[in-house]
Design an enzyme around this catalytic site. Structure first.
Site, PDB file in Angstrom:
ATOM      1  N   PRO A  13       0.598  -1.299  -0.024  1.00 11.28           N
ATOM      2  CA  PRO A  13      -0.010   0.024  -0.187  1.00 11.28           C
ATOM      3  C   PRO A  13       0.889   1.357   0.056  1.00 11.28           C
ATOM      4  CG  PRO A  13      -0.152  -1.173   2.147  1.00 11.28           C
ATOM      5  CD  PRO A  13       0.494  -2.099   1.046  1.00 11.28           C
ATOM      6  N   ASN A  14       0.003   2.324  -0.829  1.00  8.97           N
ATOM      7  CA  ASN A  14       0.903   3.483  -0.777  1.00  8.97           C
ATOM      8  C   ASN A  14       2.262   3.629  -1.760  1.00  8.97           C
ATOM      9  OD1 ASN A  14      -1.094   4.787   0.853  1.00  8.97           O
ATOM     10  ND2 ASN A  14      -0.247   3.693   2.502  1.00  8.97           N
ATOM     11  N   ARG A  21       5.267  11.093  -2.676  1.00  7.93           N
ATOM     12  CA  ARG A  21       4.984  10.677  -1.271  1.00  7.93           C
ATOM     13  C   ARG A  21       6.227  11.106  -0.536  1.00  7.93           C
ATOM     14  NH1 ARG A  21       4.807   4.320   1.399  1.00  7.93           N
ATOM     15  NH2 ARG A  21       4.213   5.006   3.271  1.00  7.93           N
ATOM     16  N   TYR A  26      11.323   8.494   1.282  1.00 10.62           N
ATOM     17  CA  TYR A  26      11.048   7.485  -0.061  1.00 10.62           C
ATOM     18  C   TYR A  26      11.703   7.910  -1.321  1.00 10.62           C
ATOM     19  CZ  TYR A  26       7.966   5.831   3.479  1.00 10.62           C
ATOM     20  OH  TYR A  26       7.347   5.277   4.617  1.00 10.62           O
ATOM     21  N   ASN A  78       7.984  -5.525  -1.020  1.00 10.71           N
ATOM     22  CA  ASN A  78       7.981  -4.631  -0.130  1.00 10.71           C
ATOM     23  C   ASN A  78       6.581  -4.610   0.396  1.00 10.71           C
ATOM     24  OD1 ASN A  78       7.941  -2.231   1.262  1.00 10.71           O
ATOM     25  ND2 ASN A  78       8.984  -0.819  -0.092  1.00 10.71           N
ATOM     26  N   ALA A  81       3.381  -0.680   4.985  1.00 11.72           N
ATOM     27  CA  ALA A  81       2.749  -0.807   5.796  1.00 11.72           C
ATOM     28  C   ALA A  81       2.200  -2.309   6.603  1.00 11.72           C
ATOM     29  CB  ALA A  81       1.554   0.224   6.065  1.00 11.72           C
ATOM     30  N   HIS A  84       4.500  -4.524   9.004  1.00 12.89           N
ATOM     31  CA  HIS A  84       4.271  -4.548  10.529  1.00 12.89           C
ATOM     32  C   HIS A  84       2.986  -5.136  10.844  1.00 12.89           C
ATOM     33  CE1 HIS A  84       7.481  -1.789   9.260  1.00 12.89           C
ATOM     34  NE2 HIS A  84       6.732  -0.853   8.622  1.00 12.89           N
ATOM     35  N   GLU A 102      12.989  -9.162   1.230  1.00 14.48           N
ATOM     36  CA  GLU A 102      12.224  -8.145   1.688  1.00 14.48           C
ATOM     37  C   GLU A 102      12.917  -6.725   1.427  1.00 14.48           C
ATOM     38  OE1 GLU A 102      11.264  -8.762   5.939  1.00 14.48           O
ATOM     39  OE2 GLU A 102      10.636  -6.626   6.130  1.00 14.48           O
ATOM     40  N   HIS A 104      12.823  -2.585   1.848  1.00 18.45           N
ATOM     41  CA  HIS A 104      12.354  -1.183   2.258  1.00 18.45           C
ATOM     42  C   HIS A 104      12.874  -0.073   1.793  1.00 18.45           C
ATOM     43  CE1 HIS A 104       9.695  -3.516   4.910  1.00 18.45           C
ATOM     44  NE2 HIS A 104      10.495  -4.117   5.272  1.00 18.45           N
ATOM     45  N   LEU A 105      12.455   1.049   0.964  1.00 21.39           N
ATOM     46  CA  LEU A 105      13.183   2.097   0.811  1.00 21.39           C
ATOM     47  C   LEU A 105      13.829   2.751   1.876  1.00 21.39           C
ATOM     48  CD1 LEU A 105      10.306   2.748  -1.304  1.00 21.39           C
ATOM     49  CD2 LEU A 105      12.178   3.015  -2.378  1.00 21.39           C
ATOM     50  N   SER A 106      13.157   2.950   2.817  1.00 19.41           N
ATOM     51  CA  SER A 106      13.700   3.553   4.120  1.00 19.41           C
ATOM     52  C   SER A 106      14.388   2.593   4.979  1.00 19.41           C
ATOM     53  CB  SER A 106      12.648   4.490   4.736  1.00 19.41           C
ATOM     54  OG  SER A 106      11.592   3.413   5.399  1.00 19.41           O
ATOM     55  N   ARG A 111      13.541   4.646  12.476  1.00 22.77           N
ATOM     56  CA  ARG A 111      12.369   5.321  12.358  1.00 22.77           C
ATOM     57  C   ARG A 111      11.661   4.864  13.510  1.00 22.77           C
ATOM     58  NH1 ARG A 111       9.559   4.821   6.459  1.00 22.77           N
ATOM     59  NH2 ARG A 111       8.595   6.791   7.388  1.00 22.77           N
TER      60      ARG A 111
END
Ligand code: DQA
Length: 150
Positions: A13-14, A21, A26, A78, A81, A84, A102, A104-106, A111
């Site tokens: 999502p997103n 965004r 990102y 990826n 959200a 988690h 897996e 993740h961009l960040s 975080r």
């Protein structure tokens, strides 16, 4: 198995909003641009790469299940959200048993604390986090090697 190796890139999502965004977190690459680079690289290596994005947990679970039937040899995912929160997506990945990385961009470990928990990492081959869009490309290099396409 005959024919080219099938690889699948799944985004949650997103991530359809990439490029617009929270660009400080990102980056400015769109998902379309990222996917195009991945497709080019896969093609050069003689692999078949499909990409999929959805904002819906149910659709993501369906796509993972379908990958099991299509003979996909490796997944780059990826879950965004859902990383988690989604026991359902984790169970789908475990059910199909397709090796995956897996992405993740960040850097999810740098975080909010809730982002440190992932339902995927312990069943993944590995994780790339914090390298931006480059993370997908590095994961693809690994996938090509892992599946014998390089
Ligand atoms: C993300 C990190 C997640 O915590 C977040 O919910 C996302 C994107 C990343 O690529 O850095 O949507 O997976």
């Amino acid at each position: 198995m005959a024919g080219p190796q099938r690889l699948l890139v799944i985004n949650g999502p997103n991530l359809n909003l990439l490029g617009a965004r929270e660009t400080a977190v990102y980056g400015t690459d769109t998902l379309e641009a990222i996917n195009e680079r991945l497709a080019l690289r896969a093609r050069a290596a003689g692999a078949e790469l499909a990409t999929y994005q959805s904002n819906s947990e149910a659709e993501l679970v369906e796509r993972i299940q379908r990958a099991g039937k299509e003979g996909v040899g490796f997944i780059i995912i990826n879950p965004a959200a859902y990383t988690h929160t989604s026991v359902a997506m984790r169970d789908a990945m475990a059910a199909v048993g397709i090796p995956f990385v897996e992405v993740h961009l960040s850097n999810v470990f740098a975080r909010e604390s809730f982002r440190r928990e992932s339902y995927f990492t312990d069943i993944a081959v590995g994780i790339v986090s914090g390298l931006g869009a480059k993370g997908y490309e590095l994961a693809l290099e690994f996938a090509l090697q892992y599946t014998g396409n390089r």
